[in-house]
Design a protein around this motif. Structure first.
Motif, PDB file in Angstrom:
ATOM      1  N   LEU A 100      35.592 -19.293  -3.365  1.00 11.82           N
ATOM      2  CA  LEU A 100      36.492 -17.934  -3.465  1.00 11.82           C
ATOM      3  C   LEU A 100      35.471 -16.727  -2.999  1.00 11.82           C
ATOM      4  CD1 LEU A 100      38.639 -18.373  -6.621  1.00 11.82           C
ATOM      5  CD2 LEU A 100      39.260 -18.707  -4.131  1.00 11.82           C
ATOM      6  N   GLN A 101      34.167 -16.742  -3.238  1.00 13.48           N
ATOM      7  CA  GLN A 101      33.362 -15.882  -2.914  1.00 13.48           C
ATOM      8  C   GLN A 101      33.155 -15.988  -1.437  1.00 13.48           C
ATOM      9  OE1 GLN A 101      29.730 -16.504  -5.192  1.00 13.48           O
ATOM     10  NE2 GLN A 101      30.471 -15.150  -6.800  1.00 13.48           N
ATOM     11  N   LEU A 102      32.684 -17.198  -1.116  1.00 14.34           N
ATOM     12  CA  LEU A 102      32.454 -17.435   0.517  1.00 14.34           C
ATOM     13  C   LEU A 102      33.719 -17.121   1.314  1.00 14.34           C
ATOM     14  CD1 LEU A 102      30.557 -20.672   0.255  1.00 14.34           C
ATOM     15  CD2 LEU A 102      29.828 -18.521   0.682  1.00 14.34           C
ATOM     16  N   LYS A 103      34.938 -17.344   0.756  1.00 12.04           N
ATOM     17  CA  LYS A 103      36.105 -16.887   1.428  1.00 12.04           C
ATOM     18  C   LYS A 103      36.329 -15.411   1.934  1.00 12.04           C
ATOM     19  CE  LYS A 103      41.360 -17.958   1.238  1.00 12.04           C
ATOM     20  NZ  LYS A 103      41.818 -16.841   0.705  1.00 12.04           N
ATOM     21  N   LYS A 104      35.776 -14.824   0.861  1.00 17.51           N
ATOM     22  CA  LYS A 104      35.941 -13.174   1.352  1.00 17.51           C
ATOM     23  C   LYS A 104      35.030 -12.907   2.366  1.00 17.51           C
ATOM     24  CE  LYS A 104      37.502 -12.322  -3.312  1.00 17.51           C
ATOM     25  NZ  LYS A 104      38.730 -11.352  -3.019  1.00 17.51           N
ATOM     26  N   LEU A 105      34.195 -13.544   2.870  1.00 21.79           N
ATOM     27  CA  LEU A 105      32.974 -13.352   3.783  1.00 21.79           C
ATOM     28  C   LEU A 105      33.685 -13.234   5.222  1.00 21.79           C
ATOM     29  CD1 LEU A 105      29.877 -15.505   2.987  1.00 21.79           C
ATOM     30  CD2 LEU A 105      30.531 -13.153   2.245  1.00 21.79           C
ATOM     31  N   GLY A 106      34.886 -13.606   5.520  1.00 22.33           N
ATOM     32  CA  GLY A 106      35.729 -13.438   6.651  1.00 22.33           C
ATOM     33  C   GLY A 106      35.713 -14.521   7.818  1.00 22.33           C
ATOM     34  N   ALA A 107      34.554 -15.538   7.542  1.00 19.09           N
ATOM     35  CA  ALA A 107      34.167 -16.589   8.603  1.00 19.09           C
ATOM     36  C   ALA A 107      35.425 -17.762   8.166  1.00 19.09           C
ATOM     37  CB  ALA A 107      32.835 -17.012   8.306  1.00 19.09           C
ATOM     38  N   PRO A 108      35.898 -18.601   9.396  1.00 15.23           N
ATOM     39  CA  PRO A 108      36.426 -19.767   8.993  1.00 15.23           C
ATOM     40  C   PRO A 108      35.939 -20.675   8.030  1.00 15.23           C
ATOM     41  CG  PRO A 108      36.363 -19.207  11.458  1.00 15.23           C
ATOM     42  CD  PRO A 108      35.385 -18.261  10.711  1.00 15.23           C
ATOM     43  N   VAL A 109      36.812 -21.191   7.089  1.00 13.50           N
ATOM     44  CA  VAL A 109      36.187 -22.009   6.092  1.00 13.50           C
ATOM     45  C   VAL A 109      36.868 -23.180   6.074  1.00 13.50           C
ATOM     46  CG1 VAL A 109      35.947 -22.236   3.677  1.00 13.50           C
ATOM     47  CG2 VAL A 109      35.416 -20.065   4.419  1.00 13.50           C
ATOM     48  N   VAL A 110      36.222 -24.501   5.971  1.00 10.71           N
ATOM     49  CA  VAL A 110      36.865 -25.876   5.472  1.00 10.71           C
ATOM     50  C   VAL A 110      36.308 -26.132   4.021  1.00 10.71           C
ATOM     51  CG1 VAL A 110      36.892 -27.928   6.265  1.00 10.71           C
ATOM     52  CG2 VAL A 110      37.298 -26.403   7.932  1.00 10.71           C
ATOM     53  N   LEU A 111      37.368 -26.338   3.198  1.00  5.23           N
ATOM     54  CA  LEU A 111      37.026 -26.745   1.860  1.00  5.23           C
ATOM     55  C   LEU A 111      36.779 -28.376   2.110  1.00  5.23           C
ATOM     56  CD1 LEU A 111      36.269 -26.613  -1.049  1.00  5.23           C
ATOM     57  CD2 LEU A 111      38.787 -26.328  -1.478  1.00  5.23           C
ATOM     58  N   VAL A 112      35.775 -29.215   1.647  1.00  5.57           N
ATOM     59  CA  VAL A 112      35.676 -30.478   1.544  1.00  5.57           C
ATOM     60  C   VAL A 112      35.401 -30.641   0.176  1.00  5.57           C
ATOM     61  CG1 VAL A 112      34.116 -32.553   2.385  1.00  5.57           C
ATOM     62  CG2 VAL A 112      34.564 -30.523   4.032  1.00  5.57           C
ATOM     63  N   LEU A 113      36.299 -31.697  -0.543  1.00  2.59           N
ATOM     64  CA  LEU A 113      36.007 -32.113  -1.752  1.00  2.59           C
ATOM     65  C   LEU A 113      35.473 -33.308  -1.885  1.00  2.59           C
ATOM     66  CD1 LEU A 113      39.645 -31.176  -3.215  1.00  2.59           C
ATOM     67  CD2 LEU A 113      37.548 -30.026  -3.249  1.00  2.59           C
ATOM     68  N   ASN A 114      34.007 -33.527  -2.289  1.00  2.39           N
ATOM     69  CA  ASN A 114      33.234 -34.731  -2.229  1.00  2.39           C
ATOM     70  C   ASN A 114      33.459 -35.478  -3.479  1.00  2.39           C
ATOM     71  OD1 ASN A 114      31.520 -36.383  -1.120  1.00  2.39           O
ATOM     72  ND2 ASN A 114      29.815 -35.345  -1.907  1.00  2.39           N
ATOM     73  N   PRO A 138      41.985 -25.363   5.349  1.00  7.07           N
ATOM     74  CA  PRO A 138      41.911 -26.692   5.179  1.00  7.07           C
ATOM     75  C   PRO A 138      41.438 -27.109   4.021  1.00  7.07           C
ATOM     76  CG  PRO A 138      41.449 -26.134   7.318  1.00  7.07           C
ATOM     77  CD  PRO A 138      41.341 -25.014   6.679  1.00  7.07           C
ATOM     78  N   VAL A 139      42.005 -28.112   3.387  1.00  4.96           N
ATOM     79  CA  VAL A 139      41.278 -29.038   2.157  1.00  4.96           C
ATOM     80  C   VAL A 139      41.224 -30.495   2.254  1.00  4.96           C
ATOM     81  CG1 VAL A 139      41.186 -29.343  -0.471  1.00  4.96           C
ATOM     82  CG2 VAL A 139      41.974 -27.085   0.594  1.00  4.96           C
ATOM     83  N   ILE A 140      39.815 -31.031   2.530  1.00  5.36           N
ATOM     84  CA  ILE A 140      39.799 -32.327   2.654  1.00  5.36           C
ATOM     85  C   ILE A 140      39.110 -33.154   1.726  1.00  5.36           C
ATOM     86  CG2 ILE A 140      39.048 -33.965   4.701  1.00  5.36           C
ATOM     87  CD1 ILE A 140      41.154 -31.839   5.679  1.00  5.36           C
ATOM     88  N   PRO A 141      39.627 -34.168   1.152  1.00  4.62           N
ATOM     89  CA  PRO A 141      38.847 -35.068   0.339  1.00  4.62           C
ATOM     90  C   PRO A 141      38.013 -36.063   0.966  1.00  4.62           C
ATOM     91  CG  PRO A 141      41.341 -35.549   0.209  1.00  4.62           C
ATOM     92  CD  PRO A 141      40.882 -34.788   1.442  1.00  4.62           C
ATOM     93  N   ILE A 142      36.876 -36.151   0.424  1.00  2.23           N
ATOM     94  CA  ILE A 142      35.927 -37.190   0.973  1.00  2.23           C
ATOM     95  C   ILE A 142      34.902 -37.743   0.267  1.00  2.23           C
ATOM     96  CG2 ILE A 142      35.900 -35.889   3.194  1.00  2.23           C
ATOM     97  CD1 ILE A 142      32.742 -35.219   2.288  1.00  2.23           C
ATOM     98  N   SER A 143      34.263 -38.782   0.560  1.00  2.25           N
ATOM     99  CA  SER A 143      33.252 -39.391  -0.489  1.00  2.25           C
ATOM    100  C   SER A 143      32.042 -39.606   0.659  1.00  2.25           C
ATOM    101  CB  SER A 143      33.764 -40.835  -0.746  1.00  2.25           C
ATOM    102  OG  SER A 143      32.513 -41.444  -1.188  1.00  2.25           O
ATOM    103  N   ALA A 144      31.171 -38.647   0.705  1.00  3.26           N
ATOM    104  CA  ALA A 144      30.181 -38.619   1.609  1.00  3.26           C
ATOM    105  C   ALA A 144      29.206 -39.812   1.369  1.00  3.26           C
ATOM    106  CB  ALA A 144      29.213 -37.489   1.373  1.00  3.26           C
TER     107      ALA A 144
END
Length: 596
Positions: A100-114, A138-144
């Motif tokens: 939520l802090q990073l989202k307020k910076l204004g840059a495009p964000v992809v949330l990756v749930l590892n 976008p919210v993408i679930p992954i296993s790195a």
């Protein structure tokens, strides 16, 4: 070129994801703060070349540790096209605040749930579609770790980057973070709506193991027993591999190089065979054991056990002015002192950083390990070899603890210790192989920079003036050894060993190569010659001095850069030299007094 920043809290798998995307060999470890420097790689994304930057792990954009300041500085001063925010799915209720802090910076964000595999085992359910809709990203679930979901994440990232018309300049961070209470309220609302966390997590395997490994009385003995058994395994498996490689290197010399250089001038043949080849080949013969050591240690690191060791050691470390994080950095130093010293950036307290940086160079690093394996193989039986090496590791800890005790008042710290204990994990084969390759690459890199140049210089010193016998007292090397003999004779170090120690100031890998050049032999022949020149007491004194005395130039330069103090750098050099001489003197004279 498009720029993509990879961000997340410590221990979310950022380095693992970075390695999997880029194929680079960023260090991967299962404890907080492992990534402390900016790493970047060029990747192909959506038909275009993009720069992927792995930023240090941060808990909060308000953080004051040096690595958190690095992230804040980067986001403030560098335009980015996409922020990939990586969160640990099993700890999403605590990590959404950073998003939520990073989202307020204004840059495009992809949330990756590892770590979605761990979340499933724990019974945690995340409604990614609804979460994405409410967050409007976008919210993408992954296993790195296993690569699950990664193609989808890269596809989404490529689409966003390609659609982006202009690079985004981040907004002022300080202005955007004045209302933290609003972020906290928003995070709680998201968790209640889209995440289901069982009251008691289903997988209690970690708790069961911790009841034993974190036991008040059994924890530390079990840790040291485990380390000793690892050394036994490494020598048992690595010995035959080392012998096989040494045989191949001998065969290359006798069957290929000697006939090829037979018509060359005597000095050139001596330089190339007795100098360069003997030196580098002798060091290379021990690479299988070094690789095996780090393959095993990578499994221990990635398993989460070293974080437990830090927890167990915290009470003891606190009495010496350090904390459990300092113990983790010491363990990192067993690989290489340089990244361990850089890892102290996770500490907010400057006195804590300086004290930790003072003790880390006493860690038995991989370069010293090569020296010890060679000397132990030459002077000690297979039965005693693991015990001797284990004793050197114990001595490494003792010198670090002694240093911390003596200097803790000068570098007094009041920072509280907070360490997250991750669940136990077993690294994948890919992670293990990457770590092994990283060590091989590190060796080859240092070989080209230091070892070849070092063994050439040693050959020149031991073969000139040309009117005296090679490696004799009359050579330049012999004269240097004689000059230092008043200091080194009381600790059992002769003039041949003295030359090796002097070149060890540059890089400890040169020590073994220097011995090969000094004696004009390699492999078994060199070991046999060493056994006739010195006894086990001299060998042990030499190893103790090598263990403690001034670290390599790279470590010294890192201490200077990280401490920003010439005085502290010289303190580290003088202290380690003095301590090395005292420890070797006490051991050597004590052993001789007992009749050995």
């Amino acid at each position: 070129m498009k720029r993509i920043a990879l961000l997340g809290m410590p221990n979310t798998g950022k380095s693992t994801l970075f390695n999997r995307i880029s194929g680079a060999s960023a260090r991967v470890g299962n404890w907080p703060g492992i990534t402390v420097d900016l790493m970047s790689a060029k990747i192909l994304l959506g038909g275009h070349i993009a720069e992927l930057i792995d930023l240090p792990g941060i808990y909060d954009l308000h953080g004051f540790s040096e690595d958190e300041q690095v992230v804040r500085h980067f986001l403030t001063n560098n335009p980015v096209d996409l922020l990939i925010v990586l969160l640990n799915s099993t700890q999403i209720e605590r990590q959404l605040s950073l998003l939520l802090q990073l989202k307020k910076l204004g840059a495009p964000v992809v949330l990756v749930l590892n770590m979605t595999d761990e979340a499933r085992r724990a019974g945690i359910t995340i409604n990614t579609e609804n979460l994405a809709a409410e967050l409007a990203l976008p919210v993408i679930p992954i296993s790195a770790k296993y690569g699950e979901g990664l193609p989808k994440a890269l596809e989404v990232a490529a689409h966003i980057v390609n659609e982006q018309k202009a690079t985004t300049n981040p907004k002022n961070i300080n202005l955007l973070l004045q209302e933290d209470s609003q972020i906290e309220h928003e995070m709680e609302n998201l968790i209640q709506k889209h995440v289901q966390i069982p009251t008691t997590l289903a997988d209690d395997t970690t708790d069961k193991i911790d009841r034993i490994l974190l036991h008040k009385w059994l924890g530390l003995p079990l840790f040291f027993i485990a380390m000793f058994l690892l050394f036994q395994f490494i020598f048992a498996v690595g010995g035959p591999l080392q012998d096989a490689l040494a045989w191949v290197l001998d065969l290359i010399r006798s069957s290929l190089l000697e006939p090829l250089l037979s018509g060359s001038p005597a000095w050139l043949e001596g330089l190339l065979l007795d100098g360069v080849y003997n030196g580098v080949a002798t060091v290379a013969a021990f690479v299988p054991i070094i690789i095996l050591f780090f393959l095993v240690m990578s499994m221990v690191e990635d398993s989460g056990y070293l974080s437990r060791a830090a927890f167990l050691m915290d009470a003891l470390m606190a009495k010496m002015g350090l904390d459990g994080r300092g113990f983790v950095m010491m363990l990192m130093g067993f690989g290489c002192n340089v990244p361990a010293i850089m890892g102290t950036r996770i500490m907010r307290s400057r006195p804590m950083r300086l004290l930790t940086m003072l003790v880390i160079p006493l860690s038995l690093c991989s370069a010293r390990l090569q020296v010890f394996i060679f000397i132990i193989a030459a002077l000690f039986s297979a039965k005693h070899a693991p015990l001797v090496l284990f004793s050197l590791y114990v001595m490494s800890f003792l010198t670090m603890f002694l240093t911390a005790v003596l200097f803790q008042k000068q570098y007094k710290n009041a920072e509280p210790f907070i360490l997250e204990l991750p669940p136990y994990r077993f690294p994948t084969l890919r992670q293990i192989v990457l770590r092994g390759w990283q060590e091989v690459k590190h060796f080859l890199n240092r070989a080209t920079k230091f070892i070849i140049l070092g063994v050439i210089l040693v050959w020149l010193l031991t073969n000139f003036p040309s009117n005296v016998a090679p490696a004799s007292i009359g050579t330049y090397a012999g004269q240097i050894g004689v000059f230092f003999s008043p200091l080194l004779d009381p600790i059992g170090i002769n003039h041949e060993l003295a030359i090796a120690l002097i070149f060890g100031f540059v890089a400890k890998e040169i020590v073994v190569g220097a011995l090969a050049v000094i004696y004009g032999m390699q492999g078994d022949a060199l070991m046999a010659q060493m056994a006739t020149q010195i006894d086990w007491v001299q060998a042990m004194s030499f190893m103790l001095f090598t263990l403690i005395y001034t670290p390599c130039l790279s470590t010294i330069a890192t201490i200077r850069n990280e401490s920003k103090s010439n005085g502290f750098m010289w303190l580290s050099i003088v202290w380690s030299l003095g301590l090395a001489w005292v420890v070797s003197f006490v051991f050597y004279q004590g052993a001789r007094a007992l009749g050995y």
